[in-house]
Design a protein around this motif. Structure first.
Motif, PDB file in Angstrom:
ATOM      1  N   ILE A 134      -0.537  11.024 -15.790  1.00 52.96           N
ATOM      2  CA  ILE A 134      -0.211  10.911 -14.370  1.00 52.96           C
ATOM      3  C   ILE A 134      -1.356  11.559 -13.603  1.00 52.96           C
ATOM      4  O   ILE A 134      -1.536  12.782 -13.632  1.00 52.96           O
ATOM      5  N   GLY A 135      -2.142  10.723 -12.930  1.00 49.80           N
ATOM      6  CA  GLY A 135      -3.374  11.189 -12.325  1.00 49.80           C
ATOM      7  C   GLY A 135      -3.190  12.288 -11.288  1.00 49.80           C
ATOM      8  O   GLY A 135      -4.003  13.209 -11.190  1.00 49.80           O
ATOM      9  N   ALA A 136      -2.117  12.197 -10.489  1.00 49.05           N
ATOM     10  CA  ALA A 136      -1.899  13.209  -9.455  1.00 49.05           C
ATOM     11  C   ALA A 136      -1.747  14.589 -10.078  1.00 49.05           C
ATOM     12  O   ALA A 136      -2.163  15.593  -9.498  1.00 49.05           O
ATOM     13  N   TYR A 137      -1.163  14.634 -11.273  1.00 50.66           N
ATOM     14  CA  TYR A 137      -1.032  15.906 -11.985  1.00 50.66           C
ATOM     15  C   TYR A 137      -2.303  16.227 -12.763  1.00 50.66           C
ATOM     16  O   TYR A 137      -2.898  17.291 -12.594  1.00 50.66           O
ATOM     17  N   GLY A 138      -2.748  15.315 -13.635  1.00 53.01           N
ATOM     18  CA  GLY A 138      -3.874  15.604 -14.527  1.00 53.01           C
ATOM     19  C   GLY A 138      -5.170  15.835 -13.788  1.00 53.01           C
ATOM     20  O   GLY A 138      -5.887  16.818 -14.043  1.00 53.01           O
ATOM     21  N   GLU A 139      -5.519  14.938 -12.856  1.00 56.47           N
ATOM     22  CA  GLU A 139      -6.743  15.123 -12.077  1.00 56.47           C
ATOM     23  C   GLU A 139      -6.554  16.208 -11.024  1.00 56.47           C
ATOM     24  O   GLU A 139      -7.499  16.920 -10.685  1.00 56.47           O
ATOM     25  N   GLY A 140      -5.336  16.318 -10.506  1.00 57.65           N
ATOM     26  CA  GLY A 140      -5.059  17.379  -9.547  1.00 57.65           C
ATOM     27  C   GLY A 140      -5.236  18.755 -10.168  1.00 57.65           C
ATOM     28  O   GLY A 140      -5.836  19.663  -9.562  1.00 57.65           O
ATOM     29  N   TYR A 141      -4.754  18.906 -11.416  1.00 57.51           N
ATOM     30  CA  TYR A 141      -4.918  20.182 -12.119  1.00 57.51           C
ATOM     31  C   TYR A 141      -6.392  20.466 -12.401  1.00 57.51           C
ATOM     32  O   TYR A 141      -6.868  21.583 -12.203  1.00 57.51           O
ATOM     33  N   ALA A 142      -7.136  19.467 -12.858  1.00 66.00           N
ATOM     34  CA  ALA A 142      -8.555  19.680 -13.169  1.00 66.00           C
ATOM     35  C   ALA A 142      -9.339  20.054 -11.921  1.00 66.00           C
ATOM     36  O   ALA A 142     -10.245  20.899 -11.963  1.00 66.00           O
TER      37      ALA A 142
ATOM     38  N   LEU B 153      -6.553   8.589  -4.222  1.00 65.18           N
ATOM     39  CA  LEU B 153      -5.824   9.594  -3.460  1.00 65.18           C
ATOM     40  C   LEU B 153      -5.248  10.685  -4.346  1.00 65.18           C
ATOM     41  O   LEU B 153      -4.928  11.775  -3.873  1.00 65.18           O
ATOM     42  N   SER B 154      -5.087  10.376  -5.641  1.00 62.41           N
ATOM     43  CA  SER B 154      -4.300  11.248  -6.510  1.00 62.41           C
ATOM     44  C   SER B 154      -4.946  12.616  -6.722  1.00 62.41           C
ATOM     45  O   SER B 154      -4.244  13.624  -6.815  1.00 62.41           O
ATOM     46  N   TYR B 155      -6.273  12.681  -6.792  1.00 60.49           N
ATOM     47  CA  TYR B 155      -6.965  13.928  -7.136  1.00 60.49           C
ATOM     48  C   TYR B 155      -6.653  15.053  -6.144  1.00 60.49           C
ATOM     49  O   TYR B 155      -6.175  16.121  -6.507  1.00 60.49           O
TER      50      TYR B 155
ATOM     51  N   TYR C  97       0.829  -1.204   0.000  1.00 63.78           N
ATOM     52  CA  TYR C  97       0.000   0.000   0.000  1.00 63.78           C
ATOM     53  C   TYR C  97       0.865   1.257   0.000  1.00 63.78           C
ATOM     54  O   TYR C  97       0.556   2.225  -0.700  1.00 63.78           O
ATOM     55  N   SER C  98       1.953   1.235   0.750  1.00 66.69           N
ATOM     56  CA  SER C  98       2.871   2.380   0.733  1.00 66.69           C
ATOM     57  C   SER C  98       3.425   2.606  -0.670  1.00 66.69           C
ATOM     58  O   SER C  98       3.562   3.752  -1.123  1.00 66.69           O
ATOM     59  N   PHE C  99       3.740   1.517  -1.360  1.00 66.21           N
ATOM     60  CA  PHE C  99       4.212   1.635  -2.744  1.00 66.21           C
ATOM     61  C   PHE C  99       3.119   2.224  -3.631  1.00 66.21           C
ATOM     62  O   PHE C  99       3.394   3.093  -4.473  1.00 66.21           O
ATOM     63  N   LEU C 100       1.884   1.763  -3.475  1.00 65.19           N
ATOM     64  CA  LEU C 100       0.787   2.259  -4.302  1.00 65.19           C
ATOM     65  C   LEU C 100       0.525   3.745  -4.043  1.00 65.19           C
ATOM     66  O   LEU C 100       0.199   4.493  -4.967  1.00 65.19           O
ATOM     67  N   ILE C 101       0.670   4.168  -2.804  1.00 64.84           N
ATOM     68  CA  ILE C 101       0.550   5.598  -2.497  1.00 64.84           C
ATOM     69  C   ILE C 101       1.610   6.380  -3.272  1.00 64.84           C
ATOM     70  O   ILE C 101       1.318   7.405  -3.906  1.00 64.84           O
ATOM     71  N   LYS C 102       2.842   5.892  -3.222  1.00 62.69           N
ATOM     72  CA  LYS C 102       3.933   6.566  -3.929  1.00 62.69           C
ATOM     73  C   LYS C 102       3.678   6.575  -5.435  1.00 62.69           C
ATOM     74  O   LYS C 102       3.927   7.576  -6.112  1.00 62.69           O
ATOM     75  N   SER C 103       3.154   5.465  -5.947  1.00 61.69           N
ATOM     76  CA  SER C 103       2.896   5.356  -7.383  1.00 61.69           C
ATOM     77  C   SER C 103       1.780   6.301  -7.829  1.00 61.69           C
ATOM     78  O   SER C 103       1.933   7.059  -8.789  1.00 61.69           O
ATOM     79  N   TRP C 104       0.646   6.278  -7.122  1.00 59.13           N
ATOM     80  CA  TRP C 104      -0.515   7.063  -7.545  1.00 59.13           C
ATOM     81  C   TRP C 104      -0.379   8.546  -7.234  1.00 59.13           C
ATOM     82  O   TRP C 104      -0.806   9.396  -8.023  1.00 59.13           O
ATOM     83  N   THR C 105       0.190   8.882  -6.068  1.00 55.50           N
ATOM     84  CA  THR C 105       0.274  10.296  -5.694  1.00 55.50           C
ATOM     85  C   THR C 105       1.569  10.945  -6.140  1.00 55.50           C
ATOM     86  O   THR C 105       1.683  12.165  -6.123  1.00 55.50           O
ATOM     87  N   THR C 106       2.548  10.147  -6.532  1.00 58.72           N
ATOM     88  CA  THR C 106       3.901  10.601  -6.885  1.00 58.72           C
ATOM     89  C   THR C 106       4.537  11.386  -5.739  1.00 58.72           C
ATOM     90  O   THR C 106       5.295  12.325  -5.969  1.00 58.72           O
TER      91      THR C 106
ATOM     92  N   SER D  81       6.761  15.641  -7.691  1.00 54.13           N
ATOM     93  CA  SER D  81       8.125  16.017  -7.304  1.00 54.13           C
ATOM     94  C   SER D  81       8.814  16.757  -8.441  1.00 54.13           C
ATOM     95  O   SER D  81       9.529  17.751  -8.223  1.00 54.13           O
ATOM     96  N   VAL D  82       8.618  16.302  -9.671  1.00 60.03           N
ATOM     97  CA  VAL D  82       9.187  16.971 -10.843  1.00 60.03           C
ATOM     98  C   VAL D  82       8.511  18.331 -11.034  1.00 60.03           C
ATOM     99  O   VAL D  82       9.167  19.326 -11.369  1.00 60.03           O
TER     100      VAL D  82
END
Length: 592
Positions: free
Chosen positions: A450-458, A537-539, A277-286, A579-580
């Motif tokens: 990348i959902g954290a960026y694309g959905e986060g921006y929307a 979590l990404s949004y 789950y920690s890995f999935l958090i890192k993957s989805w939220t970057t 992060s980028v």
């Protein structure tokens, strides 16, 4: 394509990479050229490894391939490919890269690392669930109305090859699930119950089965003499490979797997569930946020937004509590003002016309891709939500904001403004279009998501409403708050399920207590989070990071801060990990 041939293809690619890999050194132009070459070859190699994704990307040379990507041999091959590209990147002197090339380097490096890390975990032992898996994706492709083309004889024969490979995939899936039963890697019972009827429907030897649809619409461009043979061969392939495969999956899930499925809701109950789950958090939220940090952030955001909801409720003179106000906003006739679908589309167009003068001040660089608002087609409206479909990179197809309208008289205006900002302008339409139009980006970046960026921006775009002259109606603003709290609730329930031992029922209750939705909608949402941990979590994580960066540079730059310049920099490099994003915005701020 047989597995042995597939492996041979990977080995051939590996030989090509070894020959083309050059040592480090050289000037800036040579370094940039080598990185561009690595990125291009990585994209091609990734498409060869993931031919279904290639089809969705429009790379049609892989349309007859289907990877057995849940097999140990495929994972080993994919890992070796990642290692080779990692070795190539070690020869790149990052000090000689431009800011854009540095983003390419950082994104490719991260993607390779994350892909390799994913192979530590055993999600391939749970390959079938109700929300997203190959049996559902293949059916979508096989419908004839998705990304898989059915225009020529070769197109039909390509999908027949995929059907044959699916029989091998399904046998591998059953073998993997048996390994999962033996080692404790199994799905929750509530999800297994939902998959069984899906598999049963796709196993039916009936003309209504979606896999038979392409036979009913063989194009006239195929010679008449070939049509009868093609229809017979295609039908035989469905009956030989598809129907028995789904029947076997359904039988196995029902008789062997369901009795062994787990009663827990979260993946933390799996043998390596907590680190997974920690890995999935890192993957989805970057990000490197911990489950506890995200849970606390979610609770804080829910409390903040509830406070704003209470203020709106009080401002309109409503006397009941917040749950009663939820019911009022959801059901009262005063919010159902439309009589025809055209009136709804006109109302969305009026929102566009109202905000565009402000948008032109907020953004210096607007997309060239044209934009349209359309009613969702009748055949899919019942199961569709409002959505944005990107235009084509060459500009021949516009970006389209689709609105499903089953009964115009039941369509509520509450939430229309924030929906338009998110799905259309300046949300997904700007982000997708500017990314695809930027031909200075390598292909893997032009077509990445990348959902954290694309959905986060929307989601961030929804917060621009007041600055653009919207949300003057308190109920429209309440619609914005309802959408926002939904994303905040996800932070709480996703972590609750997968890190804090929450039950499915506990998560359903929390969501129903904090937003105006039905139990049926909530149940589907919670089971989605159970099926794909971390994705939801990404949004909110992305939106909060973008808002944080805007506030930071508004404060630090003072009179030098330009919102249009901020937005242009935010969007010009396409989807990037958070992060980028943080690093590139810091470089941008130093130019003032």
């Amino acid at each position: 394509m047989t597995l042995s041939k597939y492996k041979t293809g990977i080995l051939a690619l590996a030989t090509l990479w070894a020959v083309s890999c050059k040592p480090g050194g050289g000037n800036q132009q040579e370094t940039a050229s080598r990185l561009k070459d690595i990125a291009a070859r990585y994209y091609d190699a990734n498409m060869a490894l993931n031919p279904v994704q290639a089809t969705f990307n429009g790379e049609n040379k892989y349309n007859g391939d289907l990877a057995i990507d849940i097999s140990d041999s495929w994972r080993a091959s994919a890992d070796s490919v990642c290692v080779k590209f990692q070795d190539e990147l070690k020869n790149i002197d990052t000090a000689q890269l431009s800011s854009n090339d540095r983003i390419t380097y950082d994104m490719l490096s991260r993607e390779l690392t994350m892909t390799r890390e994913s192979f530590k975990y055993h999600d391939n032992l749970m390959p079938v669930q109700q929300f997203t898996c190959l049996p559902l994706t293949l059916a979508q492709l096989g419908s004839g109305s998705s990304a898989q083309p059915f225009k020529t004889l070769e197109d039909y024969h390509n999908f027949m090859k995929r059907m044959q490979r699916f029989a091998e995939w399904s046998d591998t899936a059953i073998a993997n699930m048996k390994r999962g039963i033996a080692t404790g890697y199994v799905l929750p019972k509530t999800l297994v119950v939902k998959t069984i009827p899906q598999l049963a429907d796709l196993a039916k030897n009936d003309t209504s089965n979606i896999y038979f649809a392409p036979i009913k619409s063989i194009p006239d461009s195929i010679p008449a003499a070939d049509k009868a043979t093609l229809a017979a061969d295609y039908k035989a392939a469905v009956e030989k490979y598809i129907l028995p495969s789904y029947a076997k999956l359904k039988q196995f899930m029902e008789t062997e797997y369901l009795p062994k499925a787990r009663t827990s809701s979260g993946i933390d109950s799996l043998p390596d569930g907590k680190p997974f789950y920690s890995f999935l958090i890192k993957s989805w939220t970057t990000t490197d946020k911990t489950p506890d940090e995200i849970f606390a952030l979610g609770e804080k955001e829910v409390a903040r937004i509830r406070g704003e909801m209470e203020a709106v409720k009080n401002s309109v003179g409503f006397k009941g509590d917040l749950p009663a106000f939820f019911d009022f906003v959801r059901s009262d006739k005063q919010f159902k003002i439309f009589k025809t679908p055209a009136a709804i589309l006109d109302s969305f167009k009026a929102i566009e016309n109202k905000i565009m003068p402000g948008v032109r001040k907020m953004y210096g660089h607007l997309p060239k891709t044209k934009f349209e608002i359309r009613q969702t087609e009748a055949f899919r409206a019942a199961s569709a939500s409002a959505e944005y479909q990107p235009g084509s990179p060459d500009g021949t197809r516009p970006g389209v904001f689709y609105v499903p309208i089953l009964d115009a008289t039941k369509f509520s205006y509450v939430g229309m403004e924030c929906l338009f900002l998110h799905e259309a302008i300046p949300g997904h339409h700007f982000q997708f279009s500017l990314q695809q139009e930027n031909d200075s980006l390598p292909k893997f970046r032009r077509f990445t998501w990348i959902g954290a960026y694309g959905e986060g921006y929307a989601l961030y775009c929804e917060s621009l409403g007041k600055e653009l002259g919207l949300y003057t109606n308190p109920y429209m603003y309440f619609g914005r708050l309802s959408d926002e709290i939904h994303r905040a609730i996800r932070l709480v329930v996703d972590v609750g399920l997968h890190s804090k031992g929450w039950t499915r029922e506990q998560a359903i209750k929390y969501m129903m207590d904090n937003e105006p939705v039905s139990e049926q909608e909530v149940t589907a949402e919670i089971e989605r989070y159970m099926a794909i941990p971390g994705q939801a979590l990404s949004y909110k994580i992305g939106e909060l990071k973008i808002r944080e960066l805007r506030n930071k540079y508004t404060s630090e730059l003072g009179n030098k801060f330009s919102l249009s310049s901020f937005h242009d920099e935010l969007l010009k490099d396409g989807c990037v990990p958070l992060s980028v994003l943080e690093q590139k915005m810091a470089r941008w701020a130093k130019t003032f």
